[in-house]
Design an enzyme around this catalytic site. Structure first.
Site, PDB file in Angstrom:
ATOM      1  CD  GLU A 112     -50.763   1.572  58.752  1.00 49.80           C
ATOM      2  OE1 GLU A 112     -50.089   2.391  59.405  1.00 49.80           O
ATOM      3  OE2 GLU A 112     -50.262   0.671  58.041  1.00 49.80           O
ATOM      4  CG  ASP A 114     -51.337   5.289  59.831  1.00 46.61           C
ATOM      5  OD1 ASP A 114     -51.688   4.236  60.361  1.00 46.61           O
ATOM      6  OD2 ASP A 114     -50.435   5.363  58.981  1.00 46.61           O
ATOM      7  CD  GLU A 116     -47.152   7.835  61.966  1.00 46.17           C
ATOM      8  OE1 GLU A 116     -46.466   6.831  62.192  1.00 46.17           O
ATOM      9  OE2 GLU A 116     -46.945   8.597  60.998  1.00 46.17           O
ATOM     10  CG  ASN A 131     -51.061   8.012  55.066  1.00 43.14           C
ATOM     11  OD1 ASN A 131     -51.840   8.099  54.108  1.00 43.14           O
ATOM     12  ND2 ASN A 131     -49.771   7.739  54.902  1.00 43.14           N
ATOM     13  CD1 TRP A 206     -38.558   9.596  60.415  1.00 42.53           C
ATOM     14  CD2 TRP A 206     -40.410  10.811  60.264  1.00 42.53           C
ATOM     15  NE1 TRP A 206     -39.579   8.873  60.992  1.00 42.53           N
ATOM     16  CE2 TRP A 206     -40.726   9.588  60.904  1.00 42.53           C
ATOM     17  CE3 TRP A 206     -41.427  11.756  60.052  1.00 42.53           C
ATOM     18  CZ2 TRP A 206     -42.012   9.286  61.335  1.00 42.53           C
ATOM     19  CZ3 TRP A 206     -42.718  11.440  60.485  1.00 42.53           C
ATOM     20  CH2 TRP A 206     -42.994  10.214  61.117  1.00 42.53           C
ATOM     21  NE  ARG A 268     -46.575  12.523  48.270  1.00 46.84           N
ATOM     22  CZ  ARG A 268     -47.209  12.155  49.374  1.00 46.84           C
ATOM     23  NH1 ARG A 268     -47.686  13.087  50.201  1.00 46.84           N
ATOM     24  NH2 ARG A 268     -47.343  10.883  49.690  1.00 46.84           N
TER      25      ARG A 268
END
Length: 280
Positions: A112, A114, A116, A131, A206, A268
């Site tokens: 994929e 992306d 967005e 992404n 979110w 992270r």
């Protein structure tokens, strides 16, 4: 926060570039490619009439209200090429809305690519979220604020995808490059054809400031518009690389407009960054 670059930023971007350079993007194939027809190239797949095609297939709109969003997908699958779409995003108070424009293959180990677009309150910038998934694994987010208001006019959002790299571009200016690093054990999307998808939907849990700002349904219906879809799968794009001009453009965007990079998120990844971060 303003989404306009400073004069200093613009001078840095312009350094060494002629007016001709500004319009060139990643590169141009010598093969002429006409704009696609939405009636012929796409199916509106959900939304119960909230997605519509106008002007003999030259314009498509998606709508979102409190009951449903809407979406479409390409009839054909594509393996590599240069894909352009002009979008005009939801205007004014778009907080809580997400306009997604992406390529995706099928199956449990999907690939994929992306774009967005995360809405915001009036006067605040959209966040462009990017992404890359390979074999079902993503978590490679980079986010940017644009240097213009993407809801006032149409702008071109492009994906160059070949066996060596994926390049995300806005109006011909590269904002992200994801290289093929299979040599160091990083999977790269290169074997699975992908369809093109887009959707407009509510994600106010979110999308805007981590869900603090909710969708204002008094502003509905929210509308995103699409035109001038193009796919160029010619050999020129399969061999395309980033030249020095576009490397400078990419640096300018990263320096002045990137707001999140997974490759610098120590909280992270406390045990160390993913392998590709050493190069990207």
């Amino acid at each position: 926060m303003t989404n306009r670059p400073s004069v200093k930023c613009l001078k840095e971007f312009d350094a060494g570039l002629s007016p001709k350079d500004h319009g060139g993007g990643i590169g141009r194939s010598k093969t002429a490619v006409s704009a696609g027809n939405f009636n012929e190239e796409f199916d509106i797949t959900w939304g119960d009439g909230r997605g519509k095609i106008f002007n003999n297939g030259q314009l498509l709109t998606l709508n979102l209200d409190r009951y449903s969003g809407s979406g479409f997908q390409s009839k054909k699958q594509h393996l590599f090429g240069k894909i352009d779409m002009q979008l005009k995003l939801v205007p004014r108070n778009s907080a809580g809305t997400v306009t997604a424009y992406y390529l995706r293959s099928q199956g449990p180990t999907w690939d994929e690519i992306d774009f967005e677009f995360l809405g915001n309150l009036s006067g605040h910038p959209y966040t462009v979220h990017t992404n890359v998934y390979s074999q079902g694994k993503g978590d490679r987010e980079q986010q940017f604020h644009l240097w213009f208001d993407p809801a006032v006019n149409f702008h071109t959002y492009s994906v160059l995808w070949n066996p060596q790299r994926i390049v995300f571009s806005v109006d011909g200016i590269p904002i992200r490059e994801f290289k093929n690093l299979e040599a160091i054990g990083v999977p790269f999307p290169k074997n699975q054809p992908m369809r093109i998808y887009s959707s407009l939907w509510n994600a106010d849990d979110w999308a805007t400031r981590g869900g603090l700002i909710k969708t204002d349904w008094s502003q509905a219906p929210f509308t995103a518009s699409y035109r001038n879809f193009k796919v160029d799968g010619s050999r020129a794009w399969l061999l395309q690389q980033m030249d020095s001009t576009n490397q400078r453009r990419l640096y300018w965007v990263r320096k002045n407009h990137m707001i999140y990079n997974y490759c610098t998120d120590t909280k992270r990844f406390p045990q160390g960054f993913p392998k590709e971060c050493a190069v990207h």
